[in-house]
Design an enzyme around this catalytic site. Structure first.
Site, PDB file in Angstrom:
ATOM      1  N   GLY A  49      -0.979 -14.498  -5.894  1.00 16.99           N
ATOM      2  CA  GLY A  49       0.045 -13.995  -4.968  1.00 16.99           C
ATOM      3  C   GLY A  49       1.370 -14.651  -5.302  1.00 16.99           C
ATOM      4  N   ASN A  96      -9.072 -18.388   5.891  1.00 14.24           N
ATOM      5  CA  ASN A  96      -8.875 -19.103   4.630  1.00 14.24           C
ATOM      6  C   ASN A  96     -10.037 -20.048   4.325  1.00 14.24           C
ATOM      7  OD1 ASN A  96      -6.578 -17.717   4.138  1.00 14.24           O
ATOM      8  ND2 ASN A  96      -5.158 -19.405   4.467  1.00 14.24           N
ATOM      9  N   HIS A 150       0.444 -31.760   7.092  1.00 13.25           N
ATOM     10  CA  HIS A 150       1.379 -30.672   6.837  1.00 13.25           C
ATOM     11  C   HIS A 150       1.453 -29.845   8.104  1.00 13.25           C
ATOM     12  CE1 HIS A 150       3.726 -28.044   4.413  1.00 13.25           C
ATOM     13  NE2 HIS A 150       2.824 -27.102   4.271  1.00 13.25           N
ATOM     14  N   ASN A 191      -3.463 -22.925   3.197  1.00 14.93           N
ATOM     15  CA  ASN A 191      -3.304 -23.503   4.539  1.00 14.93           C
ATOM     16  C   ASN A 191      -4.455 -23.146   5.477  1.00 14.93           C
ATOM     17  OD1 ASN A 191      -0.910 -25.066   4.714  1.00 14.93           O
ATOM     18  ND2 ASN A 191       0.302 -23.210   4.405  1.00 14.93           N
ATOM     19  N   ARG A 246       1.054 -17.325   6.346  1.00 19.87           N
ATOM     20  CA  ARG A 246       1.369 -17.080   7.763  1.00 19.87           C
ATOM     21  C   ARG A 246       2.247 -15.857   7.943  1.00 19.87           C
ATOM     22  NH1 ARG A 246       4.023 -22.271  10.338  1.00 19.87           N
ATOM     23  NH2 ARG A 246       4.690 -22.780   8.235  1.00 19.87           N
TER      24      ARG A 246
HETATM   25  N1  LIG Z   1       0.623 -26.272   1.047  1.00 20.97           N
HETATM   26  C1  LIG Z   1       1.808 -25.746   1.141  1.00 20.97           C
HETATM   27  O1  LIG Z   1       2.801 -26.461   1.166  1.00 20.97           O
HETATM   28  C2  LIG Z   1       1.970 -24.251   1.220  1.00 20.97           C
HETATM   29  C3  LIG Z   1       3.241 -23.663   1.148  1.00 20.97           C
HETATM   30  C4  LIG Z   1       3.347 -22.278   1.156  1.00 20.97           C
HETATM   31  C5  LIG Z   1       2.195 -21.492   1.244  1.00 20.97           C
HETATM   32  N2  LIG Z   1       0.978 -22.097   1.337  1.00 20.97           N
HETATM   33  C6  LIG Z   1      -0.268 -21.323   1.427  1.00 20.97           C
HETATM   34  O2  LIG Z   1      -0.622 -20.830   0.157  1.00 20.97           O
HETATM   35  C7  LIG Z   1      -1.483 -19.688   0.304  1.00 20.97           C
HETATM   36  C8  LIG Z   1      -1.008 -18.567  -0.614  1.00 20.97           C
HETATM   37  O3  LIG Z   1       0.275 -18.120  -0.234  1.00 20.97           O
HETATM   38  P1  LIG Z   1       0.955 -16.873  -0.966  1.00 20.97           P
HETATM   39  O4  LIG Z   1       2.342 -16.787  -0.469  1.00 20.97           O
HETATM   40  O5  LIG Z   1       0.713 -16.921  -2.425  1.00 20.97           O
HETATM   41  O6  LIG Z   1       0.077 -15.667  -0.363  1.00 20.97           O
HETATM   42  P2  LIG Z   1      -0.165 -14.227  -1.035  1.00 20.97           P
HETATM   43  O7  LIG Z   1      -0.718 -13.341   0.031  1.00 20.97           O
HETATM   44  O8  LIG Z   1       1.056 -13.782  -1.758  1.00 20.97           O
HETATM   45  O9  LIG Z   1      -1.289 -14.503  -2.135  1.00 20.97           O
HETATM   46  C9  LIG Z   1      -2.589 -14.868  -1.847  1.00 20.97           C
HETATM   47  C10 LIG Z   1      -3.440 -14.315  -2.964  1.00 20.97           C
HETATM   48  O10 LIG Z   1      -4.780 -14.812  -2.818  1.00 20.97           O
HETATM   49  C11 LIG Z   1      -5.638 -13.788  -3.317  1.00 20.97           C
HETATM   50  N3  LIG Z   1      -7.010 -14.026  -2.874  1.00 20.97           N
HETATM   51  C12 LIG Z   1      -7.569 -13.846  -1.641  1.00 20.97           C
HETATM   52  N4  LIG Z   1      -8.878 -14.176  -1.672  1.00 20.97           N
HETATM   53  C13 LIG Z   1      -9.153 -14.591  -2.929  1.00 20.97           C
HETATM   54  C14 LIG Z   1     -10.316 -15.079  -3.579  1.00 20.97           C
HETATM   55  N5  LIG Z   1     -11.479 -15.197  -2.914  1.00 20.97           N
HETATM   56  N6  LIG Z   1     -10.249 -15.412  -4.879  1.00 20.97           N
HETATM   57  C15 LIG Z   1      -9.068 -15.290  -5.566  1.00 20.97           C
HETATM   58  N7  LIG Z   1      -7.930 -14.840  -4.998  1.00 20.97           N
HETATM   59  C16 LIG Z   1      -7.981 -14.494  -3.705  1.00 20.97           C
HETATM   60  C17 LIG Z   1      -5.020 -12.514  -2.750  1.00 20.97           C
HETATM   61  O11 LIG Z   1      -5.512 -11.353  -3.420  1.00 20.97           O
HETATM   62  C18 LIG Z   1      -3.544 -12.783  -2.975  1.00 20.97           C
HETATM   63  O12 LIG Z   1      -3.107 -12.278  -4.231  1.00 20.97           O
HETATM   64  C19 LIG Z   1      -1.440 -19.346   1.801  1.00 20.97           C
HETATM   65  O13 LIG Z   1      -2.595 -19.845   2.448  1.00 20.97           O
HETATM   66  C20 LIG Z   1      -0.200 -20.077   2.294  1.00 20.97           C
HETATM   67  O14 LIG Z   1      -0.272 -20.398   3.675  1.00 20.97           O
HETATM   68  C21 LIG Z   1       0.851 -23.458   1.310  1.00 20.97           C
END
Ligand SMILES: NC(=O)c1ccc[n+]([C@@H]2O[C@H](COP(=O)([O-])OP(=O)(O)OC[C@H]3O[C@@H](n4cnc5c(N)ncnc54)[C@H](O)[C@@H]3O)[C@@H](O)[C@H]2O)c1
Length: 318
Positions: A13, A104, A184, A129, A91
């Site tokens: 993603g 998640n 976080h 997250n 989110r």
């Molecule tokens: N830790 C941090 O500081 C922080 C910061 C920003 C976002 N995040 C988290 O990171 C995660 C991803 O965010 P994003 O913006 O890329 O979301 P996104 O929706 O753009 O991408 C998520 C991807 O995960 C894929 N996916 C779902 N299930 C899967 C599986 N079983 N195997 C492989 N791929 C799978 C989806 O197809 C999608 O392409 C979210 O949980 C978000 O909350 C964390």
């Protein structure tokens, strides 16, 4: 320059794809693998990224692969030195990170089991997250030693705080050092005693009310971006942080970074994943760095540890 090793990013993603591109542009890996369950998506992005190589001048090859939840396709990650798990929902406006726990949790458990099967020697960097809980779960599901599973949050929160301070004072971001520890989210712990501007304590150049305002803005830094985007969450700064962690692993650099790491007695906190500074290398979190904290900062860190621990039973059952 000798390129070596493989870095994998699971989830293509916004977060995962920008992380993969950053890792490849470092030009230190032989290969960067990007996987996703969306049919053809990772392959398409990898093809696109490979076509940026002649322009940006890097030789690291990107490999995209569609995987399934039961593990088909995961053979592509074999031999990975580091695996960044970004799979999972982001989110939406009004949601807390904790609202993502159930959905998640299922995704991260499955991914971590497949990673353990196919890349048993890798260091895992979790970003999905809610971060502290997903890092805890990834360790349980992978069965990896605690040091080989770490989470990314502190470097992002710290970068946000630094940016807000620099922009408030009108100075280069490079002049400002800040630090946030803890979890976080609501129990993020800013560490004013470690914050400086050109070496001068932050408290000498900014009044306490303004510092507090910027701390609150940092704590809500993710939600501020989510509210503006209206769909999806931040990924440019987050991916910069995860990519730096993966690079420190690959280069066995020993860089000290704020990461989510397992505590076994440091700061008087035991048996929980929490945001602290740690030395990052080939084995993941080699050592937690126990900085001198003020009593207030230490109390905040311990409170954050209790908050993550209180979710431990829920996490183990996900
Ligand atoms: N830790 C941090 O500081 C922080 C910061 C920003 C976002 N995040 C988290 O990171 C995660 C991803 O965010 P994003 O913006 O890329 O979301 P996104 O929706 O753009 O991408 C998520 C991807 O995960 C894929 N996916 C779902 N299930 C899967 C599986 N079983 N195997 C492989 N791929 C799978 C989806 O197809 C999608 O392409 C979210 O949980 C978000 O909350 C964390």
């Amino acid at each position: 320059m000798a390129r070596k090793g493989t870095a994998t990013v699971v989830g293509a993603g916004f977060y995962g794809s920008t992380t993969a591109q950053r890792l490849a542009e470092y030009d230190i890996f032989e290969k960067v693998v990007l996987t996703d369950i969306r049919d053809g998506w990772a392959e398409g992005l990898a093809l696109d990224m490979n076509q940026s190589r002649p322009i940006e001048g890097f030789e690291t090859e990107l490999v995209g692969k569609t995987t399934t939840v039961d593990g088909a396709g995961y053979e592509v990650i074999a031999g990975s030195d580091v695996v960044v798990i970004t799979a999972g929902l982001p989110r939406k406006p009004g949601m807390s990170r904790m609202d993502l726990l159930g959905v998640n949790g299922g995704i991260v458990r499955g991914v971590a089991e497949n990673v353990a099967r196919h890349a048993p020697d890798a260091v895992v960097v979790v970003v999905s997250n809610p971060l502290d809980e997903m890092t805890t779960l990834a360790q349980i599901a992978s069965g990896f030693p605690h040091n080989r599973v770490i989470g990314q949050a502190g470097m992002l929160d710290t970068a946000r705080f630094t940016y807000f301070v620099a922009s408030e004072l009108g100075v280069p971001v490079g002049s400002v050092k800040t630090l946030t520890l803890g979890s976080h989210g609501d129990t993020m712990v800013p560490v004013p005693s470690a914050c400086t501007v050109d070496g001068t304590p932050l408290s000498d150049v900014m009044d306490p009310a303004k510092i507090e305002e910027l701390v609150i803005r940092t704590r809500n830094g993710g939600a501020e971006v989510v509210a503006l985007l209206k769909s999806g969450s931040a990924y440019y700064a987050p991916s910069a942080a995860a990519a730096r962690m993966a690079r420190a692993v690959a280069e066995d650099s020993g860089a000290v970074m704020p990461v989510c790491a397992w505590l076994s007695g440091e700061f008087g906190i035991d048996g929980v994943y929490l945001g602290v500074e740690a030395e990052i290398g080939r084995d993941g979190a080699r050592k937690v760095f126990e900085r001198n904290l003020t009593e207030t900062e230490l109390a905040g860190l311990r409170e954050a540890g209790e908050a993550v621990k209180s979710k431990a039973a829920d996490v183990a059952s996900l």
